[in-house]
Design a protein around this motif. Structure first.
Motif, PDB file in Angstrom:
ATOM      1  N   LEU A  10      48.366   8.965  68.375  1.00  0.00           N
ATOM      2  CA  LEU A  10      48.096   9.404  67.003  1.00  0.00           C
ATOM      3  C   LEU A  10      49.062  10.518  66.577  1.00  0.00           C
ATOM      4  O   LEU A  10      49.393  10.639  65.400  1.00  0.00           O
ATOM      5  N   MET A 137      33.933  13.950  73.609  1.00  0.00           N
ATOM      6  CA  MET A 137      34.744  14.445  72.493  1.00  0.00           C
ATOM      7  C   MET A 137      34.653  15.976  72.462  1.00  0.00           C
ATOM      8  O   MET A 137      33.573  16.544  72.354  1.00  0.00           O
ATOM      9  N   PHE A 143      40.513  13.350  63.582  1.00  0.00           N
ATOM     10  CA  PHE A 143      41.814  13.976  63.349  1.00  0.00           C
ATOM     11  C   PHE A 143      42.380  14.556  64.645  1.00  0.00           C
ATOM     12  O   PHE A 143      41.625  15.044  65.490  1.00  0.00           O
ATOM     13  N   GLY A 176      40.448  15.817  72.732  1.00  0.00           N
ATOM     14  CA  GLY A 176      40.525  16.693  71.570  1.00  0.00           C
ATOM     15  C   GLY A 176      40.839  18.130  71.919  1.00  0.00           C
ATOM     16  O   GLY A 176      40.134  18.755  72.706  1.00  0.00           O
ATOM     17  N   GLY A 177      41.945  18.625  71.388  1.00  0.00           N
ATOM     18  CA  GLY A 177      42.283  20.043  71.580  1.00  0.00           C
ATOM     19  C   GLY A 177      42.655  20.425  72.998  1.00  0.00           C
ATOM     20  O   GLY A 177      42.563  21.600  73.366  1.00  0.00           O
ATOM     21  N   ALA A 196      45.801  14.160  75.433  1.00  0.00           N
ATOM     22  CA  ALA A 196      46.485  15.249  74.718  1.00  0.00           C
ATOM     23  C   ALA A 196      47.417  14.641  73.676  1.00  0.00           C
ATOM     24  O   ALA A 196      48.292  13.835  74.006  1.00  0.00           O
TER      25      ALA A 196
HETATM   26  C1  DX5 Z   1      40.447  12.545  67.665  1.00  0.00           C
HETATM   27  C2  DX5 Z   1      41.131  11.574  68.594  1.00  0.00           C
HETATM   28  C3  DX5 Z   1      41.955  12.238  69.626  1.00  0.00           C
HETATM   29  C4  DX5 Z   1      43.128  12.989  69.066  1.00  0.00           C
HETATM   30  C5  DX5 Z   1      43.513  14.055  70.042  1.00  0.00           C
HETATM   31  O1  DX5 Z   1      39.579  11.857  66.835  1.00  0.00           O
HETATM   32  O2  DX5 Z   1      40.171  10.800  69.273  1.00  0.00           O
HETATM   33  O3  DX5 Z   1      42.365  11.325  70.622  1.00  0.00           O
HETATM   34  O4  DX5 Z   1      44.224  12.150  68.800  1.00  0.00           O
HETATM   35  O5  DX5 Z   1      44.502  14.825  69.455  1.00  0.00           O
HETATM   36  P1  DX5 Z   1      44.723  16.354  69.845  1.00  0.00           P
HETATM   37  O6  DX5 Z   1      45.099  16.391  71.288  1.00  0.00           O
HETATM   38  O7  DX5 Z   1      45.816  16.774  68.925  1.00  0.00           O
HETATM   39  O8  DX5 Z   1      43.421  17.075  69.582  1.00  0.00           O
END
Ligand code: DX5
Ligand code: ZN
Length: 218
Positions: A10, A137, A143, A176-177, A196
């Protein structure tokens, strides 16, 4: 169980997708993490089947698909045929989760279940032995680039305990994060797959960032 890194595509540069796929192929990363969002289950739309097909054509590592969509059952066969190795659905999106998990396995994929930050680990008690992966999560899904929710450490430890107690062989993925600031503590709490996105693709040298993350978690 070894510790794995799954870069989230993403956060890749979609105008240079093949370059970014090759970067992951040639890095110490273990899986490709593919986020599919439908604009209904989550307030964002990411990308769908044609993009996954293009990624799978070049990817030389396992493809870990994270479905943030309602009614995932209708697409299980499609994702299998597109090359998904692991298919993760959201607990909150599945009324008949047991049926969904069995269908994922019958289609030849590993079955994962993701939990939103507010969903307790305890809801998995009666399904944990059927799962290959649980994705905790650590942000609200939808996002990339959000801040890590600290309560994730507690949930990771609780999940680890449930897995040991039930002697299941499920992997624990955190999504996430994730950065070098929380990676070690997550592994210590029991996680073994770290997703990541922005931390990897936002870095000056993504290949080195993946290597550092991988080496730091052993
Ligand atoms: C969030 C997604 C994650 C996201 C992680 O809804 O499921 O996989 O792409 O992105 P970062 O590492 O930037 O938080
Ligand atoms: Zn994800």
């Amino acid at each position: 169980m070894s510790n794995l890194i799954a870069p989230s595509i993403l956060a890749a540069d979609f105008a240079n997708l093949q370059r970014d796929i090759e970067m992951v192929n040639n890095s110490e990363a273990d899986w490709f993490h593919i986020d599919i969002m439908d604009g209904v289950f989550v307030p964002n739309i990411s990308y769908g089947m044609p993009v996954l097909k293009a990624i799978a054509k070049h990817a030389t590592k396992k493809i870990d698909v994270h479905l943030m969509i309602v009614n995932p059952d209708q697409y299980i066969e499609t994702f299998a045929s597109l090359g998904a190795n692991i298919l993760t659905v959201h607990y909150e999106a599945c009324t008949h989760l047991h049926r969904t998990v069995q269908a994922i396995k019958a289609a030849g994929m590993k079955a994962g279940v993701a939990l939103n930050p507010h969903t307790p680990i305890a809801v998995l008690e009666d399904i944990i032995q059927d799962l290959d992966l649980v994705c905790i999560m650590s942000v609200n899904p939808g996002f990339g680039g959000q801040s890590f929710i600290e309560n994730t450490y507690k949930k990771t430890a609780q999940l680890k305990h449930l897995i040991e107690f039930t002697k299941s062989e499920c992997q624990i993925e955190i999504d996430g994060g994730v950065t070098n600031k929380n990676a070690n503590a997550l592994i210590e709490a029991g996680a073994n797959v770290l997703v990541a996105g922005s931390y990897v693709f936002g870095a000056e040298n993504p290949t080195e960032t993946i290597a550092d993350l991988k080496n730091s978690i052993g």
